[in-house]
Design a protein around this motif. Structure first.
Motif, mmCIF file in Angstrom:
data_model
loop_
_atom_site.group_PDB
_atom_site.id
_atom_site.type_symbol
_atom_site.label_atom_id
_atom_site.label_comp_id
_atom_site.label_asym_id
_atom_site.label_seq_id
_atom_site.Cartn_x
_atom_site.Cartn_y
_atom_site.Cartn_z
ATOM 1 N N ASN A 124 59.866 30.876 -13.148
ATOM 2 C CA ASN A 124 60.217 32.184 -12.587
ATOM 3 C C ASN A 124 59.105 32.705 -11.680
ATOM 4 O OD1 ASN A 124 62.566 32.091 -14.042
ATOM 5 N ND2 ASN A 124 61.896 33.497 -15.647
ATOM 6 N N ARG A 125 57.877 32.542 -12.140
ATOM 7 C CA ARG A 125 56.758 33.061 -11.344
ATOM 8 C C ARG A 125 56.597 32.278 -10.043
ATOM 9 N NH1 ARG A 125 50.728 34.781 -13.401
ATOM 10 N NH2 ARG A 125 50.055 35.611 -11.395
ATOM 11 N N PHE A 126 56.755 30.963 -10.112
ATOM 12 C CA PHE A 126 56.588 30.143 -8.915
ATOM 13 C C PHE A 126 57.772 30.293 -7.968
ATOM 14 C CE2 PHE A 126 53.023 28.623 -11.072
ATOM 15 C CZ PHE A 126 52.270 27.835 -10.225
ATOM 16 N N LYS A 127 58.980 30.465 -8.511
ATOM 17 C CA LYS A 127 60.152 30.722 -7.669
ATOM 18 C C LYS A 127 59.987 32.051 -6.935
ATOM 19 C CE LYS A 127 63.612 27.605 -8.292
ATOM 20 N NZ LYS A 127 64.484 27.036 -7.248
ATOM 21 N N SER A 128 59.431 33.025 -7.615
ATOM 22 C CA SER A 128 59.212 34.332 -6.986
ATOM 23 C C SER A 128 58.208 34.240 -5.850
ATOM 24 C CB SER A 128 58.717 35.347 -8.031
ATOM 25 O OG SER A 128 59.700 35.565 -9.016
ATOM 26 N N ARG A 129 57.260 33.301 -5.945
ATOM 27 C CA ARG A 129 56.231 33.163 -4.910
ATOM 28 C C ARG A 129 56.691 32.222 -3.795
ATOM 29 N NH1 ARG A 129 50.539 33.927 -5.146
ATOM 30 N NH2 ARG A 129 51.095 35.497 -6.694
ATOM 31 N N PHE A 130 57.328 31.108 -4.152
ATOM 32 C CA PHE A 130 57.628 30.073 -3.157
ATOM 33 C C PHE A 130 59.114 29.841 -2.907
ATOM 34 C CE2 PHE A 130 53.496 28.633 -5.068
ATOM 35 C CZ PHE A 130 52.697 28.968 -3.977
ATOM 36 N N GLY A 131 59.993 30.558 -3.612
ATOM 37 C CA GLY A 131 61.433 30.488 -3.350
ATOM 38 C C GLY A 131 62.022 29.104 -3.523
ATOM 39 N N ASP A 132 62.826 28.687 -2.543
ATOM 40 C CA ASP A 132 63.552 27.412 -2.632
ATOM 41 C C ASP A 132 62.650 26.199 -2.470
ATOM 42 O OD1 ASP A 132 65.908 28.699 -3.073
ATOM 43 O OD2 ASP A 132 66.518 28.714 -0.962
ATOM 44 N N ASP A 133 61.366 26.417 -2.202
ATOM 45 C CA ASP A 133 60.438 25.286 -2.127
ATOM 46 C C ASP A 133 60.160 24.678 -3.499
ATOM 47 O OD1 ASP A 133 59.671 24.364 0.337
ATOM 48 O OD2 ASP A 133 58.249 25.984 0.695
ATOM 49 N N VAL A 134 60.637 25.345 -4.568
ATOM 50 C CA VAL A 134 60.321 24.924 -5.932
ATOM 51 C C VAL A 134 61.490 24.174 -6.556
ATOM 52 C CG1 VAL A 134 59.709 25.697 -8.255
ATOM 53 C CG2 VAL A 134 58.734 26.854 -6.260
ATOM 54 N N ALA A 135 61.209 22.997 -7.115
ATOM 55 C CA ALA A 135 62.166 22.263 -7.938
ATOM 56 C C ALA A 135 61.614 22.216 -9.360
ATOM 57 C CB ALA A 135 62.367 20.847 -7.414
ATOM 58 N N VAL A 136 62.519 22.146 -10.329
ATOM 59 C CA VAL A 136 62.111 22.136 -11.732
ATOM 60 C C VAL A 136 62.613 20.860 -12.389
ATOM 61 C CG1 VAL A 136 62.282 23.316 -13.949
ATOM 62 C CG2 VAL A 136 62.150 24.651 -11.848
ATOM 63 N N LEU A 137 61.725 20.127 -13.037
ATOM 64 C CA LEU A 137 62.081 18.875 -13.707
ATOM 65 C C LEU A 137 61.636 18.939 -15.163
ATOM 66 C CD1 LEU A 137 60.978 16.225 -11.049
ATOM 67 C CD2 LEU A 137 63.313 16.849 -11.629
ATOM 68 N N HIS A 138 62.576 19.020 -16.077
ATOM 69 C CA HIS A 138 62.234 18.937 -17.493
ATOM 70 C C HIS A 138 63.452 18.499 -18.295
ATOM 71 C CE1 HIS A 138 64.314 22.683 -18.480
ATOM 72 N NE2 HIS A 138 63.670 23.280 -17.500
ATOM 73 N N SER A 142 42.716 35.113 -18.131
ATOM 74 C CA SER A 142 41.678 35.198 -17.082
ATOM 75 C C SER A 142 42.242 34.973 -15.686
ATOM 76 C CB SER A 142 40.569 34.179 -17.364
ATOM 77 O OG SER A 142 41.099 32.866 -17.417
ATOM 78 N N GLY A 143 43.527 34.690 -15.568
ATOM 79 C CA GLY A 143 44.141 34.569 -14.249
ATOM 80 C C GLY A 143 44.159 33.164 -13.680
ATOM 81 N N LYS A 144 44.258 32.172 -14.548
ATOM 82 C CA LYS A 144 44.321 30.784 -14.061
ATOM 83 C C LYS A 144 45.560 30.562 -13.192
ATOM 84 C CE LYS A 144 43.993 28.951 -18.227
ATOM 85 N NZ LYS A 144 43.643 30.133 -19.040
ATOM 86 N N THR A 145 46.689 31.161 -13.598
ATOM 87 C CA THR A 145 47.937 30.923 -12.868
ATOM 88 C C THR A 145 47.859 31.405 -11.432
ATOM 89 O OG1 THR A 145 49.183 31.109 -14.936
ATOM 90 C CG2 THR A 145 50.440 31.270 -12.898
ATOM 91 N N GLU A 146 47.211 32.534 -11.187
ATOM 92 C CA GLU A 146 47.077 33.030 -9.815
ATOM 93 C C GLU A 146 46.228 32.085 -8.980
ATOM 94 O OE1 GLU A 146 47.886 35.228 -6.545
ATOM 95 O OE2 GLU A 146 48.789 35.486 -8.526
ATOM 96 N N VAL A 147 45.221 31.476 -9.589
ATOM 97 C CA VAL A 147 44.420 30.470 -8.880
ATOM 98 C C VAL A 147 45.300 29.267 -8.540
ATOM 99 C CG1 VAL A 147 42.441 28.901 -9.038
ATOM 100 C CG2 VAL A 147 42.266 31.229 -9.952
ATOM 101 N N TYR A 148 46.145 28.851 -9.501
ATOM 102 C CA TYR A 148 47.080 27.750 -9.235
ATOM 103 C C TYR A 148 47.965 28.079 -8.034
ATOM 104 C CZ TYR A 148 46.272 26.413 -14.216
ATOM 105 O OH TYR A 148 45.742 26.061 -15.418
ATOM 106 N N LEU A 149 48.553 29.274 -8.061
ATOM 107 C CA LEU A 149 49.501 29.672 -7.013
ATOM 108 C C LEU A 149 48.844 29.636 -5.637
ATOM 109 C CD1 LEU A 149 51.149 32.622 -8.938
ATOM 110 C CD2 LEU A 149 52.438 30.722 -7.968
ATOM 111 N N GLN A 150 47.640 30.172 -5.540
ATOM 112 C CA GLN A 150 46.995 30.245 -4.231
ATOM 113 C C GLN A 150 46.492 28.873 -3.779
ATOM 114 O OE1 GLN A 150 44.561 33.611 -3.316
ATOM 115 N NE2 GLN A 150 45.637 34.977 -4.732
#
Length: 788
Positions: A318-332, A283-291
């Protein structure tokens, strides 16, 4: 004078207190809350964390010891995280230092080393003559006798050196130190010099090597005094070899826009609202998250996104890096300690404003959070089963209140408790009832495997599912198959005496893994080689029963003569294997992806048109009140992997419990029907959300001690709790012995108990003081995710 309240780095309940020290005058101007420090503690010098600074104390200040040393220029803990650590320790009845170590990356955990320091030439020579160096632990008995003389004369002292597990990564680099040079007769050196001189910062040696310049050339310039060598800090980037294509905002449909507007309003108004975003799969929850995150970033704030499992992180990252670039850090947990440390530092230093990761990502060291998003909020992985037993959603609520920011809990199948809170208005309910792209609705069918067996088909694959798999392979479409059992076979059985090979440490059968030719316990990790004779009667008539993913992979290859990608714990142990296997499935258009529940959520592939659940009953038989809910959620989630784009999707549930309401409602994709039915059951059985729970697990290697401890817990609860609460047990845990420990449990159900926390702390203290020497342990799990 300034004084510091400090938590010391000793994981022992006896010292889980706040100690006070004097801040030396020379440190006052730059000592802050959150700093790591060295402090004297008894005869030792150990690490501590400053949790408060104050000008007065209630003690005789002449007896306070001074802080020995600051370990960092800037504090490793933000003031918010200091407060949070104390809150978690108090609420979940745990030691302060355990929580602090959970909040900080493992790289910052300290190694302690005691070394000898000489104060005259003879003492220094004696230390240097030790073959294993100056560490105290390596001294022989004879050397210790000699050492006592030096110590008595104060010619040698002992010092504690503290070093963290992982330091910033360094690399060799060079830079120019002259403008004029005489290199006309060495054109290659001249070319290299100009290359180094043109750089605005030191050039890494490895980069020069990659450009074709040898170490010999560099060293010649260095010898002539034209360049200088230095070490520079470099970051370990888990995405260094990946290229991300820019992803632009997508137009929201009417439902998405309405929900987004409410979240945006809360972000802008800095309100700590909790939104439950109930959206069907696709239903597009991720796009709502991104915006929504974009709004927070535009407001100069930061964002945390939690995903339930490491397997989901690559696609989401991958999706968030594509939208926000180097603003994204990944912790897992899939990152190396060094990579995780560097990602954590990016956040702490303000070089990343969005963090993505699993449960522990909720502790990302941001200063000005604008939104916290928890995807698939119903997942049990958000509750930590080891101490501290925190739940990421509950921690998020504390952080949201501190930062005055909203939380978005997203799910196609919200937990019963979350939806009940939304109905009562505690959470704000947002709904997405339509798929973002107008796909054809998925067609779900149920196969009764009991009937299948009556017709003579004893395979794990029904005739219906087999026909549909063949059809998809012929069309070059893809199939996802779920079997929530790893290994090759569930157990080894003697057909003469009925003996089943069991774990010597746990009351559980051993699972057969064919590739390693061993039997393994999936609880404690015990392994033994497969034997061809029965351990009880020496019969050679031994066989294997039950099917796991390893055996089903063989069956699929043989039956359909096609490639299969298998995803389970065994195939994804190595770093990066989650992403590698999924990339292989997608890019090479492999026909079948077979896996455990890690494949049930988050995957979005346009060519997947068929999903099959090989045994829909796996979790229905668990002795836990949430068994039906978990079955329904898993079936709904995995069904959502089919037909997510233009091609129509089909789903087949294979089951022996065709009439069970969890399977019926999942077949009809009816969340509300399941919710009403489950709420009726919970009300009658007096479980959450009608009651809160505390699970007490008492364990020891001696059954008599367990019974004694369980009796004490039951007696205390009976005396201290009101008559509105319910005490279930004591009774043996569903798995009575695990990892050599016998286990009894007691479940407390309550609605309001004002003195509960005092009772829990008193019980925890009593077990530590009275039973610890016996090895009798008490585990207190507040609002447990699993009653086992």
């Amino acid at each position: 004078m300034m004084y510091a309240a400090i938590i010391v780095d000793i994981p022992n309940k006896a010292v889980s207190k706040i100690f006070e020290y004097e801040v030396p005058e020379s440190m006052v101007s730059f000592t802050k809350v959150g700093h790591r420090v060295l402090v004297p503690f008894g005869s030792r010098t150990i690490q501590g964390f400053i949790v408060e600074l104050k000008e007065t104390v209630d003690y005789d200040t002449t007896k306070l010891k001074p802080i020995a040393k600051l370990l960092d220029i800037e504090p490793v803990l933000k003031p918010e995280l200091v407060e949070l650590s104390i809150h978690i320790a108090d609420y979940y009845v745990d030691n302060y230092i355990n929580v602090i170590e959970t909040i900080l990356p493992a790289a910052l955990k300290s190694n302690y080393k005691k070394v000898l320091v000489g104060h005259d030439d003879a003492a220094i020579d004696w230390i240097n003559a030790r073959p294993k160096g100056p560490e105290v632990k390596y001294l022989t008995k004879e050397e210790l006798k000699e050492l006592r003389v030096f110590i008595k004369e104060e010619r040698i002292t002992e010092e504690t050196i503290i070093k963290q597990h992982t330091a910033p990564k360094k690399a060799l680099a060079v830079y120019a130190i002259v403008d004029d040079m005489n290199l006309e007769n060495a054109p290659k050196q001249l070319e290299l010099f100009y290359e180094i001189q043109a750089a605005s910062e030191p050039t890494l040696m490895r980069n020069l090597t990659e450009r074709g310049y040898s170490n010999h050339l560099v060293n010649e310039l260095y010898k002539k005094g034209y360049i200088e060598k230095t070490e520079v800090e470099i970051e370990r980037d888990p995405f260094k070899n990946k290229v991300f294509e820019a992803d632009k905002k997508k137009a929201l449909n009417a439902e998405q826009q309405e929900n987004f507007n409410q979240i945006k309003q809360s972000i802008d108004a800095r309100q700590d609202d909790i939104f439950l975003l109930h959206g069907i799969t696709g239903s597009g929850k991720t796009e709502v998250y991104l915006q929504a995150i974009d709004v927070a970033l535009q407001n100069g704030q930061e964002a945390i996104l939690l995903v339930p499992e490491i397997s989901l992180t690559p696609q989401m990252a991958n999706r968030f890096k594509s939208r926000f670039g180097d603003d994204v850090a990944v912790l897992h947990s899939g990152l190396s300690p060094g990579e995780k440390y560097d990602e954590w530092r990016k956040i702490k230093e303000g070089r990343a404003r969005v963090s993505i990761g699993a449960r522990s990502n909720i502790f990302a060291p941001f200063e000005n959070l604008g939104i916290i998003i928890i995807d698939e909020e119903h997942e049990t992985t958000y509750k930590q089963n080891e101490r501290p037993h925190y739940h990421a959603v509950e921690v998020a609520k504390v952080r949201a209140k501190y930062n005055r920011c909203p939380i978005v809990l997203g799910s196609a199948t919200p937990s019963i408790e979350s939806y009940a809170r939304a109905e009562k208005g505690v959470y704000k309910l947002l709904e997405l009832t339509k798929r973002a792209v107008n796909q054809t609705p998925i067609d779900i069918s149920v196969v009764d495997m009991a009937e299948e067996h009556k017709r003579g088909n004893i395979s794990i694959i029904s005739d219906t599912l087999q026909d549909k798999i063949i059809e998809r392979i012929e069309k070059e479409e893809q199939i996802v198959l779920l079997l929530n059992r790893r290994g090759y076979a569930n157990f080894q059985l003697c057909q003469d005496c009925g003996h089943v090979s069991t774990c010597p440490h746990c009351d559980i059968s051993l699972t057969y893994h064919k590739r390693k030719q061993n039997l393994m316990c999936h609880y404690c990790g015990y392994e033994e080689t497969v034997k061809k004779v029965c351990a009880a009667c020496d019969s050679t008539s031994v066989t294997f029963r039950g099917l796991g993913t390893e055996q089903v992979e063989e069956i699929l290859r043989d039956t359909f003569n096609t490639d299969v990608v298998r995803m389970d714990f065994d195939t994804t142990k190595q770093k990066g294997m989650h992403e590698k296997l999924l990339n292989t499935f997608e890019r090479e258009n492999i026909s079948i992806l077979l896996g455990t529940q890690m494949i049930a959520k988050g995957l979005d592939y346009p060519n997947v048109t068929l999903v099959g659940v090989l045994n829909a009953d796996t979790m229905l038989n668990l002795p836990d009140f949430r068994a039906s809910e978990r079955t329904f959620q898993l079936l709904m989630q995995v069904a959502g992997r089919a037909g997510r784009h233009q091609l129509p999707g089909e789903v087949v549930f294979q089951t022996y419990n065709k009439e069970h309401y969890a399977i019926q409602f999942a077949t009809n994709q009816d969340y509300m029907g399941f919710y009403r039915e489950e709420m009726d059951f919970r009300k009658v059985a007096r479980y959450a959300p009608y009651y809160f729970h505390v699970l007490f697990t008492i364990s020891s290697e001696r059954m008599a001690d367990v019974i004694e401890g369980a009796h004490h817990v039951h007696q205390t609860l009976s005396q201290q709790m009101s008559n509105t609460s319910i005490i279930v047990g004591p009774a043996p845990s569903p798995i009575e012995r695990m990892n050599k420990q016998y286990r009894f449990q007691i479940l407390l159900k309550y609605k309001r108990e004002s003195g509960l926390m005092d009772v829990l702390k008193a019980l925890d203290d009593h077990f530590f003081e009275t039973y610890k020497a016996k090895g009798l342990l008490l585990k207190i799990d507040i609002n447990p995710s699993l009653i086992m």
